[in-house]
Design a protein around this motif. Structure first.
Motif, short mmCIF file in Angstrom:
data_model
loop_
_atom_site.label_atom_id
_atom_site.label_comp_id
_atom_site.label_asym_id
_atom_site.label_seq_id
_atom_site.Cartn_x
_atom_site.Cartn_y
_atom_site.Cartn_z
N TYR A 308 -12.59 34.74 60.97
CA TYR A 308 -11.43 33.85 60.97
C TYR A 308 -10.92 33.67 62.39
N PHE A 309 -10.64 32.45 62.76
CA PHE A 309 -9.92 32.17 63.99
C PHE A 309 -8.54 31.69 63.58
N GLU A 310 -7.52 32.25 64.21
CA GLU A 310 -6.16 31.85 63.84
C GLU A 310 -5.78 30.58 64.58
N VAL A 311 -5.34 29.59 63.81
CA VAL A 311 -4.90 28.33 64.40
C VAL A 311 -3.40 28.40 64.66
N SER A 312 -2.69 28.99 63.70
CA SER A 312 -1.24 29.20 63.81
C SER A 312 -0.94 30.35 62.85
N PRO A 313 0.28 30.87 62.85
CA PRO A 313 0.56 31.98 61.92
C PRO A 313 0.30 31.62 60.46
N THR A 314 0.31 30.34 60.11
CA THR A 314 0.08 29.98 58.71
C THR A 314 -1.35 29.50 58.44
N HIS A 315 -2.15 29.35 59.47
CA HIS A 315 -3.40 28.59 59.34
C HIS A 315 -4.57 29.32 60.01
N LYS A 316 -5.65 29.53 59.28
CA LYS A 316 -6.84 30.11 59.90
C LYS A 316 -8.10 29.52 59.27
N ALA A 317 -9.18 29.54 60.03
CA ALA A 317 -10.44 28.96 59.55
C ALA A 317 -11.61 29.73 60.12
N LYS A 318 -12.70 29.79 59.30
CA LYS A 318 -13.91 30.45 59.75
C LYS A 318 -14.89 29.40 60.25
#
Ligand code: ATP
Ligand code: MG
Length: 347
Positions: A308-318
Motif C-alpha cells: 500500500y502507498f498512502e495517498v492521504s490519511p483516508t486513501h491508499k492504493a497498491k
C-alpha cells in the motif's frame, strides 16, 4: 464520520480445495471497518467480495480454509472460530447479511410474521403480545403495507422486492451492529432497486447500523457509500472515501472500473470494457495481479507485488505508480467527467 474501528481484518488468506487443487481466493486482505459507516466493496465478478464477507459470519463453504490472518471483532478473532455454536452469538445478533436472492434466506413453509417473530424472540428475548407487536413494527419499518394481513402470508405471496423487504425485516429483528448487503438489488427491477437502496439507507440511520455494501454497480456506490474498497483478484487494491475513489483514484484497475461507468461514456458509443481476464487464482500471482491487463504497467509490476502507498490519511492504493521513482501516469482524461458531473452524493 465516527472513526472507531468495529471490525479489523489483517492479512486474511482464504484457500479453497477443489479436487486436490488449491484456489487462493483471498490473498492477504487488510481492512478496517469503522463504526457507523457505509462501506462499499466493489470489483469484478470473482474478485472475492462474497467469500471475503462470508468469513465475517462463518459462512465459508466447507472446502474453504482461512490459512492466515485475523478478523477482530469485539476482542474476538472470528477467523479462529471453528464450531457452529461459537458463531451463534455473532451471526444475526452482531453481524447480519442480506443476500442477492431473497428466497434463499426465507423459509417457504412459514409465514413471514412467524419468521420475523422467531428472530425477535431469539435475539431480543420477547414473548407473547410484546413479541408480536415488535415483529409488526419491523414489517411497518420496511414499508410493507397492510401489516396485519401480510403478517399471516407466506413468502410465495410476495413479489421479489417485497420479499427483499421481508429479508431486511428479519435481519433488523436480529438487532445486529453490522449489516452486510451482498448485491441485495441485482435480481430486482431498476425502480424497485432504488427503493430497496433507500430503505437500507433509512434503516441504517434508524438502527445505527454499520453497513457493508457489496456491488459491482458503481452508480449504486456513489449513491450510498461513505468509503469504497476496490477488490481485485482476492485483495483490496485501493480504499478511500467515496470522493477519493471517484475523483482521485490512483490504481489503474480503479480507473478502468470508473471508465466503464455509463456516466463517463460518450453518447452513441459503446461503454468502455476492461480488456483481458482476471488472473487464475489456482496459480500463485506474481507482482501486481492487474499487470497483464494494465496499459500503464511498469516492469516491476510483473515481478513484485506492490505494497500500500498512502495517498492521504483516508486513501491508499497498491500500485507501483505511487512509488516516488515511478514515471508519471495520468488517469484517463474521460474520468474528469465524473468530477464535473458531481456523481458522489451530489458533491
Ligand atoms: N466453494 C468454493 N470452492 C472453490 N472456489 C470458490 C468457492 N467459492 C468461491 N470460490 C471462488 O472464489 C473466488 C471469489 O468468489 P466470490 O464469490 O467471492 O466472488 P465475487 O467477487 O463475490 O463475485 P460476484 O460479483 O460474481 O458475486 C472465485 O474465483 C470463485 O470461483
Ligand atoms: Mg458475490
Amino acid at each position: 464520520m465516527e472513526q472507531n474501528v468495529i471490525l479489523s481484518v489483517k492479512n486474511l488468506h482464504l484457500d479453497f480445495n477443489l479436487r486436490g487443487r488449491k484456489l487462493h481466493a483471498l490473498r492477504g486482505v487488510d481492512l478496517d471497518v469503522y463504526e457507523g459507516e457505509a462501506l462499499a466493496i466493489v470489483g469484478e465478478s470473482g474478485s472475492g467480495k462474497s467469500v471475503f464477507t462470508k468469513c465475517f459470519m462463518g459462512l465459508t463453504d466447507k472446502n474453504g480454509t482461512i490459512s492466515e490472518g485475523s478478523i477482530m471483532y469485539n476482542g474476538l478473532d472470528l477467523s479462529k472460530l471453528t464450531k457452529e455454536k461459537d458463531w451463534l452469538s455473532i451471526r444475526g445478533g452482531e453481524i447480519a447479511m442480506i443476500m442477492q436472492d431473497p428466497m434463499t434466506s426465507l423459509n417457504p413453509l412459514k409465514t413471514i410474521g412467524a419468521q420475523i417473530a422467531e428472530a425477535v424472540a431469539l435475539h431480543q428475548g420477547l414473548k407473547g403480545a410484546e413479541l408480536r407487536e415488535k415483529a409488526m413494527q419491523y414489517i411497518r419499518d420496511v414499508g410493507i403495507t397492510e401489516p396485519e394481513r401480510r403478517y399471516r402470508q407466506y413468502p410465495h405471496e410476495f413479489s421479489g422486492g417485497m420479499r427483499q423487504r421481508v429479508v431486511i425485516a428479519i435481519a433488523l429483528a436480529c438487532n445486529p451492529k453490522i449489516l452486510i448487503c451482498d448485491e441485495p438489488t441485482t435480481a430486482l427491477d431498476v425502480t424497485i432497486q432504488a427503493q430497496i437502496l433507500q430503505l437500507i439507507k433509512d434503516m441504517k440511520e434508524k438502527y445505527n447500523l454499520t453497513t457493508i455494501f457489496i456491488t459491482h454497480d458503481l452508480g449504486v456506490v456513489a449513491n450510498i457509500a461513505d468509503r469504497v474498497a476496490v477488490m481485485y483478484a482476492g485483495d483490496v487494491i485501493e480504499i478511500g472515501t467515496a470522493e477519493d475513489i471517484f475523483y482521485d483514484a490512483k490504481h489503474p484497475y480503479t480507473w478502468a472500473l470508473l471508465s466503464s461507468l455509463p456516466q463517463v461514456g460518450v453518447k452513441g458509443e459503446d461503454l468502455y470494457t476492461i480488456q483481458g481476464t482476471a488472473p487464475n487464482l489456482f496459480k500463485e500471482v506474481c507482482g501486481d495481479a492487474f499487470a497483464p491487463r494494465n496499459p500503464h504497467a511498469l516492469k516491476i509490476d510483473f515481478v513484485k507485488r506492490p505494497p500500500y502507498f498512502e495517498v492521504s490519511p483516508t486513501h491508499k492504493a497498491k500500485t507501483w505508480l505511487l512509488d516516488p521513482r515511478a514515471p508519471k501516469a495520468d488517469p484517463p482524461a474521460i474520468l474528469e467527467k465524473i468530477r464535473s458531473g458531481g456523481l458522489v452524493n451530489g458533491k
